[in-house]
Design an enzyme around this catalytic site. Structure first.
Site, PDB file in Angstrom:
ATOM      1  N   TYR A  60      46.628  52.698  32.087  1.00 45.09           N
ATOM      2  CA  TYR A  60      45.396  51.948  31.809  1.00 45.09           C
ATOM      3  C   TYR A  60      44.291  52.901  31.363  1.00 45.09           C
ATOM      4  O   TYR A  60      43.625  52.689  30.342  1.00 45.09           O
ATOM      5  CB  TYR A  60      44.971  51.176  33.067  1.00 45.09           C
ATOM      6  CG  TYR A  60      43.570  50.602  33.000  1.00 45.09           C
ATOM      7  CD1 TYR A  60      43.300  49.458  32.271  1.00 45.09           C
ATOM      8  CD2 TYR A  60      42.511  51.227  33.672  1.00 45.09           C
ATOM      9  CE1 TYR A  60      42.002  48.935  32.210  1.00 45.09           C
ATOM     10  CE2 TYR A  60      41.226  50.714  33.619  1.00 45.09           C
ATOM     11  CZ  TYR A  60      40.978  49.569  32.883  1.00 45.09           C
ATOM     12  OH  TYR A  60      39.701  49.065  32.822  1.00 45.09           O
ATOM     13  N   GLU A  81      37.583  54.930  34.867  1.00 45.41           N
ATOM     14  CA  GLU A  81      38.969  55.402  35.036  1.00 45.41           C
ATOM     15  C   GLU A  81      39.295  56.507  34.020  1.00 45.41           C
ATOM     16  O   GLU A  81      40.205  57.297  34.247  1.00 45.41           O
ATOM     17  CB  GLU A  81      39.954  54.246  34.837  1.00 45.41           C
ATOM     18  CG  GLU A  81      40.273  53.467  36.087  1.00 45.41           C
ATOM     19  CD  GLU A  81      41.095  54.236  37.113  1.00 45.41           C
ATOM     20  OE1 GLU A  81      42.168  54.744  36.759  1.00 45.41           O
ATOM     21  OE2 GLU A  81      40.647  54.341  38.263  1.00 45.41           O
ATOM     22  N   ASP A 134      33.708  39.601  34.180  1.00 45.69           N
ATOM     23  CA  ASP A 134      32.536  40.017  33.392  1.00 45.69           C
ATOM     24  C   ASP A 134      32.247  39.027  32.274  1.00 45.69           C
ATOM     25  O   ASP A 134      31.077  38.732  31.972  1.00 45.69           O
ATOM     26  CB  ASP A 134      32.776  41.398  32.761  1.00 45.69           C
ATOM     27  CG  ASP A 134      32.805  42.501  33.789  1.00 45.69           C
ATOM     28  OD1 ASP A 134      32.749  42.198  35.000  1.00 45.69           O
ATOM     29  OD2 ASP A 134      32.897  43.684  33.389  1.00 45.69           O
ATOM     30  N   THR A 179      35.642  52.519  30.697  1.00 49.92           N
ATOM     31  CA  THR A 179      35.769  52.541  32.149  1.00 49.92           C
ATOM     32  C   THR A 179      35.690  53.946  32.740  1.00 49.92           C
ATOM     33  O   THR A 179      36.146  54.914  32.128  1.00 49.92           O
ATOM     34  CB  THR A 179      37.113  51.916  32.570  1.00 49.92           C
ATOM     35  OG1 THR A 179      37.392  52.271  33.926  1.00 49.92           O
ATOM     36  CG2 THR A 179      38.271  52.409  31.723  1.00 49.92           C
TER      37      THR A 179
HETATM   38  P1  NAP Z   1      39.264  40.757  34.301  1.00 51.13           P
HETATM   39  O1  NAP Z   1      38.567  39.864  35.283  1.00 51.13           O
HETATM   40  O2  NAP Z   1      40.639  41.240  34.603  1.00 51.13           O
HETATM   41  O3  NAP Z   1      39.281  39.952  32.907  1.00 51.13           O
HETATM   42  C1  NAP Z   1      40.075  40.382  31.846  1.00 51.13           C
HETATM   43  C2  NAP Z   1      39.969  39.375  30.715  1.00 51.13           C
HETATM   44  O4  NAP Z   1      40.800  39.807  29.633  1.00 51.13           O
HETATM   45  C3  NAP Z   1      40.456  37.952  31.091  1.00 51.13           C
HETATM   46  O5  NAP Z   1      39.641  37.024  30.416  1.00 51.13           O
HETATM   47  C4  NAP Z   1      41.857  37.931  30.518  1.00 51.13           C
HETATM   48  O6  NAP Z   1      42.341  36.641  30.229  1.00 51.13           O
HETATM   49  C5  NAP Z   1      41.638  38.716  29.244  1.00 51.13           C
HETATM   50  N1  NAP Z   1      42.865  39.244  28.654  1.00 51.13           N
HETATM   51  C6  NAP Z   1      43.795  40.031  29.237  1.00 51.13           C
HETATM   52  N2  NAP Z   1      44.763  40.334  28.357  1.00 51.13           N
HETATM   53  C7  NAP Z   1      44.447  39.708  27.202  1.00 51.13           C
HETATM   54  C8  NAP Z   1      45.053  39.621  25.925  1.00 51.13           C
HETATM   55  N3  NAP Z   1      46.198  40.239  25.664  1.00 51.13           N
HETATM   56  N4  NAP Z   1      44.429  38.894  24.962  1.00 51.13           N
HETATM   57  C9  NAP Z   1      43.278  38.238  25.224  1.00 51.13           C
HETATM   58  N5  NAP Z   1      42.658  38.273  26.415  1.00 51.13           N
HETATM   59  C10 NAP Z   1      43.238  39.011  27.380  1.00 51.13           C
HETATM   60  O7  NAP Z   1      38.393  42.033  33.978  1.00 51.13           O
HETATM   61  P2  NAP Z   1      36.827  42.314  34.271  1.00 51.13           P
HETATM   62  O8  NAP Z   1      36.703  42.902  35.622  1.00 51.13           O
HETATM   63  O9  NAP Z   1      36.047  41.141  33.885  1.00 51.13           O
HETATM   64  O10 NAP Z   1      36.566  43.511  33.253  1.00 51.13           O
HETATM   65  C11 NAP Z   1      36.159  43.252  31.899  1.00 51.13           C
HETATM   66  C12 NAP Z   1      36.498  44.458  31.046  1.00 51.13           C
HETATM   67  O11 NAP Z   1      35.800  45.598  31.542  1.00 51.13           O
HETATM   68  C13 NAP Z   1      37.967  44.853  31.028  1.00 51.13           C
HETATM   69  O12 NAP Z   1      38.240  45.358  29.737  1.00 51.13           O
HETATM   70  C14 NAP Z   1      38.061  45.967  32.041  1.00 51.13           C
HETATM   71  O13 NAP Z   1      39.150  46.818  31.741  1.00 51.13           O
HETATM   72  C15 NAP Z   1      36.724  46.637  31.856  1.00 51.13           C
HETATM   73  N6  NAP Z   1      36.156  47.319  33.027  1.00 51.13           N
HETATM   74  C16 NAP Z   1      36.048  46.644  34.205  1.00 51.13           C
HETATM   75  C17 NAP Z   1      35.461  47.273  35.297  1.00 51.13           C
HETATM   76  C18 NAP Z   1      35.300  46.570  36.621  1.00 51.13           C
HETATM   77  O14 NAP Z   1      35.083  47.262  37.625  1.00 51.13           O
HETATM   78  N7  NAP Z   1      35.378  45.242  36.673  1.00 51.13           N
HETATM   79  C19 NAP Z   1      34.980  48.594  35.161  1.00 51.13           C
HETATM   80  C20 NAP Z   1      35.089  49.220  33.928  1.00 51.13           C
HETATM   81  C21 NAP Z   1      35.665  48.571  32.854  1.00 51.13           C
HETATM   82  P3  NAP Z   1      43.078  35.721  31.349  1.00 51.13           P
HETATM   83  O15 NAP Z   1      41.966  35.074  32.146  1.00 51.13           O
HETATM   84  O16 NAP Z   1      43.866  34.772  30.517  1.00 51.13           O
HETATM   85  O17 NAP Z   1      43.913  36.636  32.188  1.00 51.13           O
HETATM   86  N1  GDD Z   2      44.076  46.927  44.177  1.00 46.05           N
HETATM   87  C1  GDD Z   2      44.253  47.550  45.331  1.00 46.05           C
HETATM   88  N2  GDD Z   2      44.972  46.924  46.319  1.00 46.05           N
HETATM   89  N3  GDD Z   2      43.711  48.784  45.505  1.00 46.05           N
HETATM   90  C2  GDD Z   2      43.881  49.377  46.704  1.00 46.05           C
HETATM   91  C3  GDD Z   2      44.592  48.788  47.750  1.00 46.05           C
HETATM   92  C4  GDD Z   2      45.176  47.504  47.547  1.00 46.05           C
HETATM   93  O1  GDD Z   2      45.822  46.927  48.407  1.00 46.05           O
HETATM   94  N4  GDD Z   2      44.554  49.628  48.817  1.00 46.05           N
HETATM   95  C5  GDD Z   2      43.854  50.689  48.459  1.00 46.05           C
HETATM   96  N5  GDD Z   2      43.445  50.562  47.166  1.00 46.05           N
HETATM   97  C6  GDD Z   2      42.684  51.566  46.407  1.00 46.05           C
HETATM   98  C7  GDD Z   2      43.289  51.929  45.070  1.00 46.05           C
HETATM   99  O2  GDD Z   2      44.352  52.863  45.236  1.00 46.05           O
HETATM  100  C8  GDD Z   2      42.071  52.511  44.361  1.00 46.05           C
HETATM  101  O3  GDD Z   2      41.917  53.856  44.703  1.00 46.05           O
HETATM  102  C9  GDD Z   2      40.890  51.715  44.938  1.00 46.05           C
HETATM  103  O4  GDD Z   2      41.414  51.024  46.096  1.00 46.05           O
HETATM  104  C10 GDD Z   2      40.306  50.689  43.987  1.00 46.05           C
HETATM  105  O5  GDD Z   2      41.350  49.907  43.452  1.00 46.05           O
HETATM  106  P1  GDD Z   2      41.064  48.609  42.544  1.00 46.05           P
HETATM  107  O6  GDD Z   2      40.164  47.689  43.266  1.00 46.05           O
HETATM  108  O7  GDD Z   2      42.390  48.091  42.094  1.00 46.05           O
HETATM  109  O8  GDD Z   2      40.205  49.181  41.336  1.00 46.05           O
HETATM  110  P2  GDD Z   2      40.397  50.464  40.404  1.00 46.05           P
HETATM  111  O9  GDD Z   2      39.316  51.436  40.772  1.00 46.05           O
HETATM  112  O10 GDD Z   2      41.782  50.942  40.408  1.00 46.05           O
HETATM  113  O11 GDD Z   2      40.131  49.841  38.967  1.00 46.05           O
HETATM  114  C11 GDD Z   2      39.011  48.970  38.752  1.00 46.05           C
HETATM  115  O12 GDD Z   2      37.888  49.717  38.383  1.00 46.05           O
HETATM  116  C12 GDD Z   2      38.000  50.401  37.123  1.00 46.05           C
HETATM  117  C13 GDD Z   2      36.696  51.174  36.910  1.00 46.05           C
HETATM  118  O13 GDD Z   2      36.722  52.382  37.592  1.00 46.05           O
HETATM  119  C14 GDD Z   2      39.418  47.950  37.679  1.00 46.05           C
HETATM  120  O14 GDD Z   2      38.429  46.967  37.595  1.00 46.05           O
HETATM  121  C15 GDD Z   2      39.553  48.609  36.320  1.00 46.05           C
HETATM  122  O15 GDD Z   2      39.754  47.612  35.313  1.00 46.05           O
HETATM  123  C16 GDD Z   2      38.252  49.376  36.037  1.00 46.05           C
HETATM  124  O16 GDD Z   2      38.332  50.000  34.778  1.00 46.05           O
END
Ligand code: NAP
Ligand code: GDD
Length: 328
Positions: free
Chosen positions: A154, A133, A14, A131
Site C-alpha cells: 500500500y 504510510e 473521507d 499518506t
Molecule cells: P476508505 O474509507 O477505505 O474509502 C476508500 C474509498 O475508495 C471507498 O469509497 C471505496 O469504495 C473506494 N474504492 C476502493 N477501491 C476502488 C476502486 N478500485 N475504484 C473506485 N473506488 C474504489 O478510505 P478513507 O479513510 O476515506 O481514505 C480516503 C483516501 O485517503 C484513501 O485513498 C486513503 O488511502 C487515503 N488516506 C487515508 C488516511 C486515513 O487515515 N483515513 C490517511 C492518509 C491517506 P467502496 O465503498 O465501494 O469500498
Molecule cells: N487494523 C488493525 N487491526 N490494526 C491493528 C490491530 C488490529 O487488530 N492491532 C494492532 N494494530 C496496529 C497496526 O499494526 C498499525 O500499526 C496500527 O494499529 C494502525 O493500523 P490501522 O488502523 O489499520 O491503520 P494504518 O496506520 O495501518 O493505516 C491507516 O492510516 C494510513 C495513514 O498513516 C489507513 O487509513 C491508511 O489508508 C492510511 O494511509
C-alpha cells in the site's frame, strides 16, 4: 458560477465528509461509485436525506479506478473544476494479501485519472490522497521534506501515486496537489481499522454483547486526528495560489495501547481485562511510529487539527454506544 467537483472514493470515510463540505459551499458534487452486490452508500445517502436541496447537487456515477475508460468518460462528461482522488484499497494489512490489485487501484489508478484530465485539456485542480504510510520506516517527526521509506505494498503504491502527481505538476503545469495525511478517524471509519475496531468493541463490551477484543501490535504509534477536520485541509490545498505538497496531522503521537486505555476508561472499564493478542493482526513489516510535523499547513493554509487522540477516542466511543442503542 457553480463549481463542479469530482470525488473518487465518495462512499468512503473521507469522501462522505468532503461531499458534505463541498455541498455546504455550494458546489455541484459528482462522485465515482463502484458497483457492488451489496449496499455501499451508507455514508452518503444520509446527506440527501438530511438536506434534500443539497442532495439535488449530488450526482453519483459508476466507475472504477482500475477501469481507465470509465475515468476518461466521466471526466469528459462532467468537466470538473476540482478532482479529489480519494479512491483506494486503503487497508495496509490487506495490501500484503492483494499487492497487485492495490497497485492497480492506488498507483496506476492515479495515473489513469491524471491522464483522463490531461487528455481532456481541462483547467482542473487535482488533489491526490497521499499518506504518512509513505514515510514508513523513517523516524518521526515527518514533514514535507522527510525521506520516504514505505513498508507495505500500500505504502509503495501510494508513493508512486505521490510522485506521478508531482511529475504531472512539473511536466504539464497541472495544478496537482499531494496531501500527505496522517491517520484520521471518525465514527464513519471503516470497521477493520484499529481505532474503530476498538471503539465498536468497547461499546459492545459495555453493553454485554462481547467479552473480548483481539488485537495485534499495541506498541505502534500513530498521529490520530479527526477526519471531518482533514477534509477542510484538502479543500484549502486546492484553493491555495500554487500547487504544492502539504502534510496534515496533529503533531501528537499516541500508541494503540493508549488509545485502547482511553476508550475503555471512557465507559469505566479496564482494557487489560478484555484485550488479547493474535499474530494474525500483525503485519509482515510494521510501521512503528508516525508523528506529523504539520507546521507548513498551519503557516501557509491556516489549517490546524483541533481534535487529538484522547477526545477522538471519546467521541468515537460515544457514537458507537449511541449507534447500539438506536440499533436495539
Ligand atoms: P476508505 O474509507 O477505505 O474509502 C476508500 C474509498 O475508495 C471507498 O469509497 C471505496 O469504495 C473506494 N474504492 C476502493 N477501491 C476502488 C476502486 N478500485 N475504484 C473506485 N473506488 C474504489 O478510505 P478513507 O479513510 O476515506 O481514505 C480516503 C483516501 O485517503 C484513501 O485513498 C486513503 O488511502 C487515503 N488516506 C487515508 C488516511 C486515513 O487515515 N483515513 C490517511 C492518509 C491517506 P467502496 O465503498 O465501494 O469500498
Ligand atoms: N487494523 C488493525 N487491526 N490494526 C491493528 C490491530 C488490529 O487488530 N492491532 C494492532 N494494530 C496496529 C497496526 O499494526 C498499525 O500499526 C496500527 O494499529 C494502525 O493500523 P490501522 O488502523 O489499520 O491503520 P494504518 O496506520 O495501518 O493505516 C491507516 O492510516 C494510513 C495513514 O498513516 C489507513 O487509513 C491508511 O489508508 C492510511 O494511509
Amino acid at each position: 458560477m457553480t463549481k463542479r467537483a469530482l470525488i473518487t472514493g465518495i462512499t468512503g470515510q473521507d469522501g462522505s465528509y468532503l461531499a458534505e463540505l463541498l455541498l455546504s459551499k455550494g458546489y455541484e458534487v459528482h462522485g465515482l461509485v463502484r458497483r457492488s452486490s451489496s449496499f455501499n452508500r451508507g455514508r452518503i445517502d444520509p446527506i440527501s436525506e438530511a438536506d434534500p436541496e443539497a442532495g439535488k447537487r449530488l450526482h453519483l456515477h459508476y466507475g472504477d479506478m482500475t477501469d481507465g475508460v470509465s475515468l476518461v468518460n466521466l471526466v469528459r462528461t462532467i468537466e470538473p473544476h476540482e478532482v479529489y482522488n480519494l479512491a483506494a484499497q486503503s487497508h495496509v494489512k490487506v495490501s500484503f494479501e492483494m499487492p497487485e490489485y492495490t497497485a492497480s487501484a492506488d498507483a496506476i489508478g492515479t495515473v489513469r485519472l491524471l491522464e483522463a484530465i490531461r487528455s481532456a485539456n481541462l483547467e482542473c485542480r487535482f488533489y491526490q490522497a497521499s499518506t504518512s504510510e509513505m514515510f514508513g520506516a523513517t523516524p518521526p517527526p515527518q514533514g514535507e521534506s522527510t525521506a520516504f521509506y514505505p513498508r507495505s505494498p500500500y505504502g509503495a503504491a501510494k508513493l508512486y501515486a505521490h510522485w506521478v502527481t508531482v511529475n504531472y505538476r512539473e511536466a504539464y503545469d497541472m495544478f496537482a496537489v499531494s496531501g500527505i495525511l496522517f491517520n484520521h478517524e471518525s465514527p464513519r471509519r471503516g470497521e477493520t481499522f484499529v481505532t474503530r475496531k476498538i471503539t465498536m468493541a468497547v461499546a459492545r463490551i459495555a453493553a454485554g454483547l462481547q467479552d473480548e477484543l483481539v488485537l495485534g501490535n499495541l506498541d505502534a504509534v500513530r498521529d490520530w486526528g479527526y477526519a471531518k477536520e482533514y477534509v477542510e485541509g484538502m479543500w484549502r490545498m486546492l484553493q491555495h495560489d500554487a500547487p504544492e505538497t502539504f502534510v496534515l496531522g496533529t503533531g501528537v503521537g499516541t500508541s494503540v495501547r493508549e488509545f485502547c486505555q482511553t476508550s475503555f476508561e471512557h465507559v469505566g472499564l479496564d482494557w487489560q481485562k478484555y484485550v488479547t493478542h493474535d499474530d494474525r493482526y500483525e503485519r509482515p513489516t510494521e510501521v512503528d511510529a508516525l508523528i506529523a510535523d504539520p507546521s507548513k499547513s498551519r503557516d501557509v493554509l491556516g489549517w490546524e487539527a483541533k481534535t487529538h487522540a484522547t477526545d477522538l477516542a471519546r467521541l468515537m466511543v460515544d457514537a458507537d454506544v449511541e449507534a447500539l442503542v438506536t440499533e436495539r
